[in-house]
Enzyme design. Structure first.
Site, PDB file in Angstrom:
ATOM      1  N   ARG A  30       0.825  -1.214   0.000  1.00 19.47           N
ATOM      2  CA  ARG A  30       0.000   0.000   0.000  1.00 19.47           C
ATOM      3  C   ARG A  30       0.858   1.262   0.000  1.00 19.47           C
ATOM      4  O   ARG A  30       0.441   2.300   0.511  1.00 19.47           O
ATOM      5  CB  ARG A  30      -0.960   0.009   1.192  1.00 19.47           C
ATOM      6  N   ARG A  34      -0.978   6.683  -0.168  1.00 18.63           N
ATOM      7  CA  ARG A  34      -1.404   6.560   1.223  1.00 18.63           C
ATOM      8  C   ARG A  34      -0.938   7.755   2.011  1.00 18.63           C
ATOM      9  O   ARG A  34      -1.685   8.628   2.337  1.00 18.63           O
ATOM     10  CB  ARG A  34      -0.822   5.258   1.803  1.00 18.63           C
ATOM     11  N   ARG A  43      -5.646  13.939  -4.273  1.00 17.87           N
ATOM     12  CA  ARG A  43      -6.877  13.449  -3.700  1.00 17.87           C
ATOM     13  C   ARG A  43      -7.932  14.546  -3.553  1.00 17.87           C
ATOM     14  O   ARG A  43      -9.119  14.285  -3.622  1.00 17.87           O
ATOM     15  CB  ARG A  43      -6.506  12.904  -2.329  1.00 17.87           C
ATOM     16  N   ASP A  79      -7.196  -0.614  -7.113  1.00 14.90           N
ATOM     17  CA  ASP A  79      -7.770  -1.213  -5.911  1.00 14.90           C
ATOM     18  C   ASP A  79      -8.286  -2.600  -6.247  1.00 14.90           C
ATOM     19  O   ASP A  79      -8.658  -2.872  -7.387  1.00 14.90           O
ATOM     20  CB  ASP A  79      -8.905  -0.351  -5.348  1.00 14.90           C
ATOM     21  N   TYR A 156     -16.264  -8.443   0.650  1.00 15.85           N
ATOM     22  CA  TYR A 156     -16.854  -7.134   0.355  1.00 15.85           C
ATOM     23  C   TYR A 156     -18.143  -7.269  -0.444  1.00 15.85           C
ATOM     24  O   TYR A 156     -19.104  -6.530  -0.222  1.00 15.85           O
ATOM     25  CB  TYR A 156     -15.845  -6.247  -0.395  1.00 15.85           C
TER      26      TYR A 156
HETATM   27  O1  CP3 Z   1      -0.378  -1.085  -2.635  1.00 18.31           O
HETATM   28  C1  CP3 Z   1      -0.607  -0.005  -3.210  1.00 18.31           C
HETATM   29  O2  CP3 Z   1      -0.192   1.050  -2.794  1.00 18.31           O
HETATM   30  C2  CP3 Z   1      -1.389  -0.024  -4.496  1.00 18.31           C
HETATM   31  C3  CP3 Z   1      -2.735   0.347  -4.394  1.00 18.31           C
HETATM   32  C4  CP3 Z   1      -3.737  -0.433  -3.557  1.00 18.31           C
HETATM   33  C5  CP3 Z   1      -4.888   0.197  -3.031  1.00 18.31           C
HETATM   34  N1  CP3 Z   1      -5.661  -0.753  -2.453  1.00 18.31           N
HETATM   35  C6  CP3 Z   1      -5.186   1.644  -3.121  1.00 18.31           C
HETATM   36  C7  CP3 Z   1      -6.177   2.223  -2.203  1.00 18.31           C
HETATM   37  C8  CP3 Z   1      -3.803  -1.790  -3.228  1.00 18.31           C
HETATM   38  C9  CP3 Z   1      -2.826  -2.909  -3.499  1.00 18.31           C
HETATM   39  C10 CP3 Z   1      -5.045  -1.981  -2.541  1.00 18.31           C
HETATM   40  C11 CP3 Z   1      -5.483  -3.288  -2.064  1.00 18.31           C
HETATM   41  C12 CP3 Z   1      -6.663  -3.378  -1.218  1.00 18.31           C
HETATM   42  N2  CP3 Z   1      -7.810  -2.632  -1.269  1.00 18.31           N
HETATM   43  C13 CP3 Z   1      -6.838  -4.378  -0.224  1.00 18.31           C
HETATM   44  C14 CP3 Z   1      -5.853  -5.487   0.068  1.00 18.31           C
HETATM   45  C15 CP3 Z   1      -4.684  -5.043   0.874  1.00 18.31           C
HETATM   46  C16 CP3 Z   1      -4.981  -4.653   2.278  1.00 18.31           C
HETATM   47  O3  CP3 Z   1      -4.587  -3.554   2.663  1.00 18.31           O
HETATM   48  O4  CP3 Z   1      -5.549  -5.470   3.029  1.00 18.31           O
HETATM   49  C17 CP3 Z   1      -8.100  -4.181   0.363  1.00 18.31           C
HETATM   50  C18 CP3 Z   1      -8.715  -4.998   1.464  1.00 18.31           C
HETATM   51  C19 CP3 Z   1      -8.716  -3.076  -0.312  1.00 18.31           C
HETATM   52  C20 CP3 Z   1     -10.084  -2.527  -0.096  1.00 18.31           C
HETATM   53  C21 CP3 Z   1     -10.019  -1.087   0.257  1.00 18.31           C
HETATM   54  N3  CP3 Z   1      -9.759  -0.053  -0.622  1.00 18.31           N
HETATM   55  C22 CP3 Z   1     -10.211  -0.508   1.531  1.00 18.31           C
HETATM   56  C23 CP3 Z   1     -10.518  -1.289   2.786  1.00 18.31           C
HETATM   57  C24 CP3 Z   1     -10.074   0.879   1.390  1.00 18.31           C
HETATM   58  C25 CP3 Z   1     -10.295   1.974   2.408  1.00 18.31           C
HETATM   59  C26 CP3 Z   1      -9.381   2.011   3.514  1.00 18.31           C
HETATM   60  C27 CP3 Z   1      -7.924   1.923   3.152  1.00 18.31           C
HETATM   61  O5  CP3 Z   1      -7.378   0.838   3.408  1.00 18.31           O
HETATM   62  O6  CP3 Z   1      -7.366   2.862   2.600  1.00 18.31           O
HETATM   63  C28 CP3 Z   1      -9.733   1.126   0.061  1.00 18.31           C
HETATM   64  C29 CP3 Z   1      -9.417   2.433  -0.517  1.00 18.31           C
HETATM   65  C30 CP3 Z   1      -8.037   2.603  -1.035  1.00 18.31           C
HETATM   66  N4  CP3 Z   1      -7.399   1.729  -1.874  1.00 18.31           N
HETATM   67  C31 CP3 Z   1      -7.213   3.728  -0.827  1.00 18.31           C
HETATM   68  C32 CP3 Z   1      -6.045   3.491  -1.572  1.00 18.31           C
HETATM   69  C33 CP3 Z   1      -4.893   4.408  -1.719  1.00 18.31           C
HETATM   70  C34 CP3 Z   1      -7.547   4.939   0.030  1.00 18.31           C
HETATM   71  C35 CP3 Z   1      -8.341   5.881  -0.777  1.00 18.31           C
HETATM   72  C36 CP3 Z   1      -8.077   7.280  -0.412  1.00 18.31           C
HETATM   73  O7  CP3 Z   1      -7.013   7.797  -0.771  1.00 18.31           O
HETATM   74  O8  CP3 Z   1      -8.964   7.861   0.201  1.00 18.31           O
END
Ligand code: CP3
Length: 346
Positions: A30, A34, A43, A79, A156
């Site tokens: 991630r 982030r 963002r 994502d 989900y």
């Molecule tokens: O790794 C990386 O940096 C690449 C991008 C990436 C994102 N999500 C961007 C994202 C990756 C590999 C993911 C995977 C992901 N998404 C997982 C598996 C990995 C893990 O952390 O367990 C899961 C369960 C998700 C589902 C998801 N997407 C959630 C639960 C959320 C919200 C909370 C959070 O963890 O940030 C997201 C949104 C998300 N996906 C954001 C990002 C950068 C945040 C969005 C924002 O900037 O507001």
């Protein structure tokens, strides 16, 4: 096996293939989008899925941690929930709340809304982003593509939002196993086509995120998760190096190693030596620094990272966190993590 001969830094690829390297490679789950102030700025202007669907934005966000923190691999900014979206479900990302699927899958009727899409129609924007990123990276570091494991996506798709226990998703599997298996198989078929498309577009490595694998008993993990991950790993393992990260599911490390995946991610709740013993000598381990420890003072980070590197030993290890980086980690702390790995000699 496809291999980009233009890579100037191929430490991650070599380590996954079990080839010797001059040092341990490092990246952070991630890492893209982030904590970095450069991301926070973007963002403010674009919604989450706009950022994912616009190849120029996705490319810019993917490259930020390479430029700013100096990691040994880029991971595609996207994502895991773009797959349920492509399969026909509405997915929203709500600020401070996380993902919401307003019409989750609960019944046979609901399943009629789900399809195995042509990924070239529905997810072409990801492939376009990958092509652009590969061009912009110009061989600096490899690009990691990814997808969610079918089980984590089911969590989900059925629960409709994040949860600590995903109790509704589990109840769905236990009460209507036939429906659950239909949904898991459709997700698996979509994911195989999706990851093959990522590889064709230029991804050097692919990682499968099973963030909620640890919520299942070993037996249920086999039934509802691993049998599908196995199909995905089998379809990809001769194309590019593959990594399986099933958080908390360490008791299935031997079975995960037997899928033919090149790397296995582990979290901080299992010691590196124990994980090595369970997983066997032939697979690369990735992890396993507690992401919250990056909030410690920098000297503590340096000391603990060094201890982690010693515990894993030389070779077959990619330094990483045991889960995603927390959004409130100061950039110089993330850099301290990366620099400590880069400076360490076994
Ligand atoms: O790794 C990386 O940096 C690449 C991008 C990436 C994102 N999500 C961007 C994202 C990756 C590999 C993911 C995977 C992901 N998404 C997982 C598996 C990995 C893990 O952390 O367990 C899961 C369960 C998700 C589902 C998801 N997407 C959630 C639960 C959320 C919200 C909370 C959070 O963890 O940030 C997201 C949104 C998300 N996906 C954001 C990002 C950068 C945040 C969005 C924002 O900037 O507001």
């Amino acid at each position: 096996m496809k291999r980009d001969t233009n890579l100037k830094n191929d430490l991650v690829v070599k380590t996954l293939l079990g080839e010797p390297t001059e040092r341990t490679p490092v990246w952070m789950m991630r890492q893209a989008g982030r904590d970095l102030p450069e991301y926070i700025k973007l963002r403010e202007k674009y919604s989450f899925f706009e950022r994912c669907q616009n190849p120029e934005l996705a490319c810019e966000i993917t490259l930020q941690p390479v430029d700013i923190v100096g990691v040994d691999a880029a991971i595609l900014f996207s994502d895991i929930l773009v797959v349920p979206q492509a399969m026909g479900l509405e997915v929203q990302l709500i600020e401070k709340q996380g993902p919401v699927l307003p019409e989750p899958i609960k019944t046979q009727d609901d399943l009629k809304r789900v399809r195995v899409p042509d990924v070239n129609d529905t997810l072409h924007y990801v492939f376009d982003a990958i092509k652009l990123i590969k061009q912009e990276l110009n061989g600096r570091v490899p690009l990691i593509g990814f997808a969610g494991a079918p089980w984590t996506l089911l969590c989900y798709m059925v629960q409709g939002r994040g949860s600590k226990t995903f109790d509704e998703a589990k109840a769905f599997c236990y009460q209507q196993p036939d429906l659950a298996h239909q949904l898991l198989q459709m997700t698996t078929n979509t994911t195989i086509a999706y990851l093959k498309g990522q590889v064709a577009a230029g991804a050097d490595v692919v990682q499968i995120f099973d963030s909620w694998g640890g919520l299942l008993s070993k037996k249920d993990f086999e039934e509802f998760s691993l049998q599908y991950i196995r199909q995905i790993a089998a379809a990809l393992k001769d194309e590019v190096p593959t990594i399986i990260f099933a958080k908390g599911a360490w008791s299935s490390l031997p079975e995960m190693a037997a899928t033919g995946a090149h790397g296995l991610g582990i979290d901080w709740c299992i010691e590196p030596q124990v994980a090595r013993q369970i997983a066997g000598p032939m697979v690369t381990l990735q992890g396993n620094f507690d992401p919250a420890k990056l909030l410690s003072p920098i000297p503590v980070i340096k000391k603990e990272v060094t201890e982690m590197l010693r515990a894993f030993g030389k070779g077959r290890h990619i330094a990483n966190l045991g889960h995603g980086i927390l959004p409130n980690v100061p950039v110089d702390h993330a850099r301290a993590f990366v620099d400590t790995v880069k400076e360490f000699a076994h």
